[in-house]
Write a protein that holds these residues in place. Structure first.
Motif, PDB file in Angstrom:
ATOM      1  N   SER A 177     118.640  46.451 111.565  1.00  0.00           N
ATOM      2  CA  SER A 177     118.316  47.007 110.246  1.00  0.00           C
ATOM      3  C   SER A 177     118.329  45.916 109.188  1.00  0.00           C
ATOM      4  O   SER A 177     117.457  45.862 108.314  1.00  0.00           O
ATOM      5  N   VAL A 178     119.340  45.044 109.263  1.00  0.00           N
ATOM      6  CA  VAL A 178     119.388  43.907 108.341  1.00  0.00           C
ATOM      7  C   VAL A 178     118.156  43.038 108.515  1.00  0.00           C
ATOM      8  O   VAL A 178     117.518  42.621 107.539  1.00  0.00           O
ATOM      9  N   LEU A 179     117.788  42.785 109.765  1.00  0.00           N
ATOM     10  CA  LEU A 179     116.623  41.938 110.026  1.00  0.00           C
ATOM     11  C   LEU A 179     115.344  42.573 109.489  1.00  0.00           C
ATOM     12  O   LEU A 179     114.504  41.881 108.889  1.00  0.00           O
ATOM     13  N   MET A 180     115.191  43.871 109.668  1.00  0.00           N
ATOM     14  CA  MET A 180     114.006  44.559 109.147  1.00  0.00           C
ATOM     15  C   MET A 180     113.943  44.466 107.626  1.00  0.00           C
ATOM     16  O   MET A 180     112.873  44.235 107.047  1.00  0.00           O
ATOM     17  N   LEU A 181     115.073  44.653 106.972  1.00  0.00           N
ATOM     18  CA  LEU A 181     115.108  44.573 105.513  1.00  0.00           C
ATOM     19  C   LEU A 181     114.750  43.164 105.039  1.00  0.00           C
ATOM     20  O   LEU A 181     113.947  42.993 104.113  1.00  0.00           O
ATOM     21  N   VAL A 182     115.345  42.173 105.664  1.00  0.00           N
ATOM     22  CA  VAL A 182     115.071  40.789 105.280  1.00  0.00           C
ATOM     23  C   VAL A 182     113.586  40.479 105.439  1.00  0.00           C
ATOM     24  O   VAL A 182     112.933  39.968 104.522  1.00  0.00           O
ATOM     25  N   GLN A 183     113.022  40.805 106.593  1.00  0.00           N
ATOM     26  CA  GLN A 183     111.632  40.470 106.869  1.00  0.00           C
ATOM     27  C   GLN A 183     110.668  41.221 105.959  1.00  0.00           C
ATOM     28  O   GLN A 183     109.615  40.693 105.592  1.00  0.00           O
ATOM     29  N   SER A 184     111.027  42.436 105.567  1.00  0.00           N
ATOM     30  CA  SER A 184     110.131  43.232 104.734  1.00  0.00           C
ATOM     31  C   SER A 184     110.043  42.705 103.302  1.00  0.00           C
ATOM     32  O   SER A 184     109.117  43.051 102.565  1.00  0.00           O
ATOM     33  N   TRP A 185     111.017  41.845 102.898  1.00  0.00           N
ATOM     34  CA  TRP A 185     111.031  41.334 101.523  1.00  0.00           C
ATOM     35  C   TRP A 185     110.432  39.930 101.389  1.00  0.00           C
ATOM     36  O   TRP A 185     110.200  39.467 100.264  1.00  0.00           O
ATOM     37  N   ILE A 186     110.158  39.266 102.466  1.00  0.00           N
ATOM     38  CA  ILE A 186     109.665  37.889 102.375  1.00  0.00           C
ATOM     39  C   ILE A 186     108.315  37.825 101.675  1.00  0.00           C
ATOM     40  O   ILE A 186     108.115  37.037 100.734  1.00  0.00           O
ATOM     41  N   GLU A 187     107.382  38.646 102.075  1.00  0.00           N
ATOM     42  CA  GLU A 187     106.046  38.636 101.454  1.00  0.00           C
ATOM     43  C   GLU A 187     106.065  39.125 100.005  1.00  0.00           C
ATOM     44  O   GLU A 187     105.464  38.484  99.124  1.00  0.00           O
ATOM     45  N   PRO A 188     106.724  40.250  99.695  1.00  0.00           N
ATOM     46  CA  PRO A 188     106.759  40.703  98.306  1.00  0.00           C
ATOM     47  C   PRO A 188     107.366  39.686  97.344  1.00  0.00           C
ATOM     48  O   PRO A 188     106.948  39.610  96.183  1.00  0.00           O
ATOM     49  N   LEU A 189     108.320  38.913  97.791  1.00  0.00           N
ATOM     50  CA  LEU A 189     108.924  37.920  96.905  1.00  0.00           C
ATOM     51  C   LEU A 189     107.968  36.762  96.632  1.00  0.00           C
ATOM     52  O   LEU A 189     108.007  36.163  95.554  1.00  0.00           O
ATOM     53  N   VAL A 190     107.113  36.452  97.585  1.00  0.00           N
ATOM     54  CA  VAL A 190     106.068  35.452  97.328  1.00  0.00           C
ATOM     55  C   VAL A 190     105.124  35.972  96.247  1.00  0.00           C
ATOM     56  O   VAL A 190     104.753  35.253  95.319  1.00  0.00           O
ATOM     57  N   TYR A 191     104.755  37.242  96.359  1.00  0.00           N
ATOM     58  CA  TYR A 191     103.917  37.872  95.333  1.00  0.00           C
ATOM     59  C   TYR A 191     104.606  37.845  93.974  1.00  0.00           C
ATOM     60  O   TYR A 191     103.995  37.523  92.951  1.00  0.00           O
ATOM     61  N   LEU A 192     105.883  38.183  93.959  1.00  0.00           N
ATOM     62  CA  LEU A 192     106.608  38.256  92.700  1.00  0.00           C
ATOM     63  C   LEU A 192     106.662  36.901  92.009  1.00  0.00           C
ATOM     64  O   LEU A 192     106.528  36.814  90.785  1.00  0.00           O
ATOM     65  N   GLN A 193     106.837  35.850  92.761  1.00  0.00           N
ATOM     66  CA  GLN A 193     106.834  34.516  92.174  1.00  0.00           C
ATOM     67  C   GLN A 193     105.492  34.207  91.509  1.00  0.00           C
ATOM     68  O   GLN A 193     105.444  33.594  90.442  1.00  0.00           O
ATOM     69  N   MET A 194     104.415  34.654  92.122  1.00  0.00           N
ATOM     70  CA  MET A 194     103.085  34.408  91.555  1.00  0.00           C
ATOM     71  C   MET A 194     102.849  35.251  90.305  1.00  0.00           C
ATOM     72  O   MET A 194     102.328  34.760  89.304  1.00  0.00           O
ATOM     73  N   THR A 195     103.233  36.509  90.374  1.00  0.00           N
ATOM     74  CA  THR A 195     102.923  37.397  89.255  1.00  0.00           C
ATOM     75  C   THR A 195     103.778  37.106  88.020  1.00  0.00           C
ATOM     76  O   THR A 195     103.363  37.362  86.896  1.00  0.00           O
ATOM     77  N   LEU A 196     104.971  36.540  88.219  1.00  0.00           N
ATOM     78  CA  LEU A 196     105.804  36.208  87.059  1.00  0.00           C
ATOM     79  C   LEU A 196     105.171  35.125  86.194  1.00  0.00           C
ATOM     80  O   LEU A 196     105.514  34.988  85.019  1.00  0.00           O
ATOM     81  N   ASP A 197     104.246  34.371  86.759  1.00  0.00           N
ATOM     82  CA  ASP A 197     103.531  33.364  85.975  1.00  0.00           C
ATOM     83  C   ASP A 197     102.641  34.003  84.916  1.00  0.00           C
ATOM     84  O   ASP A 197     102.194  33.334  83.978  1.00  0.00           O
ATOM     85  N   ARG A 198     102.365  35.289  85.050  1.00  0.00           N
ATOM     86  CA  ARG A 198     101.541  36.002  84.071  1.00  0.00           C
ATOM     87  C   ARG A 198     102.316  36.302  82.786  1.00  0.00           C
ATOM     88  O   ARG A 198     101.717  36.631  81.775  1.00  0.00           O
ATOM     89  N   TYR A 199     103.615  36.219  82.860  1.00  0.00           N
ATOM     90  CA  TYR A 199     104.434  36.632  81.729  1.00  0.00           C
ATOM     91  C   TYR A 199     104.560  35.511  80.706  1.00  0.00           C
ATOM     92  O   TYR A 199     104.858  34.371  81.058  1.00  0.00           O
ATOM     93  N   ASP A 200     104.362  35.875  79.453  1.00  0.00           N
ATOM     94  CA  ASP A 200     104.570  34.922  78.375  1.00  0.00           C
ATOM     95  C   ASP A 200     106.072  34.873  78.070  1.00  0.00           C
ATOM     96  O   ASP A 200     106.720  35.908  77.937  1.00  0.00           O
ATOM     97  N   HIS A 201     106.611  33.675  77.987  1.00  0.00           N
ATOM     98  CA  HIS A 201     108.023  33.460  77.677  1.00  0.00           C
ATOM     99  C   HIS A 201     108.963  33.906  78.794  1.00  0.00           C
ATOM    100  O   HIS A 201     110.146  34.150  78.550  1.00  0.00           O
ATOM    101  N   ALA A 202     108.456  34.048  80.004  1.00  0.00           N
ATOM    102  CA  ALA A 202     109.372  34.308  81.117  1.00  0.00           C
ATOM    103  C   ALA A 202     110.210  33.055  81.336  1.00  0.00           C
ATOM    104  O   ALA A 202     109.674  31.966  81.526  1.00  0.00           O
ATOM    105  N   PRO A 203     111.531  33.158  81.279  1.00  0.00           N
ATOM    106  CA  PRO A 203     112.378  31.957  81.359  1.00  0.00           C
ATOM    107  C   PRO A 203     112.367  31.331  82.746  1.00  0.00           C
ATOM    108  O   PRO A 203     112.181  32.006  83.758  1.00  0.00           O
TER     109      PRO A 203
END
Length: 230
Positions: free
Chosen positions: A113-139
């Motif tokens: 279960s831990v492994l499934m949770l970990v693996q399911s978040w790897i791709e979304p976090l790559v997306y999140l890093q990209m989309t945060l670049d859209r934010y003005d003044h994101a620290p």
């Protein structure tokens, strides 16, 4: 879209020193090797390292969520999200959430279960890093924390895989769930939808990181006091 935020300076002052505190690599050897080299250490020591890894991932994900919330989410939208208007990407995973059901999980299912949770978040976090670049003044603090969690999840995945081999004497279990493609991208979202989607991701990541920590600590408890693990 470019998004506007507030509280940047205050949060940077409050949280920046702490980032360096939790960014120290969690390694299997004194020379700071990665968790990928963990076969060389004992099962007990590896489990302790993996738990510590999960604790830090949860702590940093919690800080990231709070930082994003204070900067970009007005109170009414926080309430809307808390009322369940947005589903977590791991909702379809065959992982129980109630305490009684979790207690009934075998050691094998706790680990997988831990492994499934970990693996399911790897791709979304790559997306999140990209989309945060859209934010003005994101620290940079928020960007760095997201990147840190992304990197540490990969390391945690490696450690859990080795732990499965050590504790269960087997490879990773095949399930009907495939994390590939489970996270859908949509570049046509409006500004508010972008914000709420990212907020949902961070909120769900925090919850799932806490699950990972809880499952691993339950596993640890069973190794020492099998009949008194709450």
């Amino acid at each position: 879209h470019r998004f506007t935020g507030t509280y940047q300076g205050l949060w940077a002052l409050l949280l920046w020193p702490h980032l360096f505190t939790v960014s120290v690599p969690l390694d299997c050897r004194d020379d700071q090797a990665s968790l990928a080299r963990c076969p060389s250490i004992s099962q007990e020591k590896l489990l302790d390292r993996v738990i510590h890894h999960a604790e830090l991932i949860y702590r940093v994900s919690e800080e990231s969520c709070s930082l994003f919330e204070e900067m970009f989410i007005p109170l009414p939208l926080r309430l809307q999200s808390n009322q369940g208007g947005y589903a977590c990407i791991t909702k379809a995973l065959p992982i129980p959430s109630s305490k009684s059901e979790i207690q009934q999980l075998s050691d094998k299912w706790l680990l997988h279960s831990v492994l499934m949770l970990v693996q399911s978040w790897i791709e979304p976090l790559v997306y999140l890093q990209m989309t945060l670049d859209r934010y003005d003044h994101a620290p940079d603090m928020l960007l760095n924390k997201t990147k840190w969690v992304s990197e540490k999840l990969i390391s945690l995945e490696q450690g859990v895989v080795v732990l499965i081999k050590k504790m269960l004497d087997e490879g990773t279990m095949t399930t009907t769930y495939s994390e590939q493609g489970a996270f859908q991208y949509d570049v046509q979202l409006e500004m508010l939808e972008y914000v709420m989607r990212d907020y949902t991701l961070l909120t769900c990541l925090k919850k799932d990181a806490h699950k990972m920590e809880t499952f691993l600590k339950l596993l640890k408890c069973r190794q020492t006091d099998k009949y008194n693990c709450a």
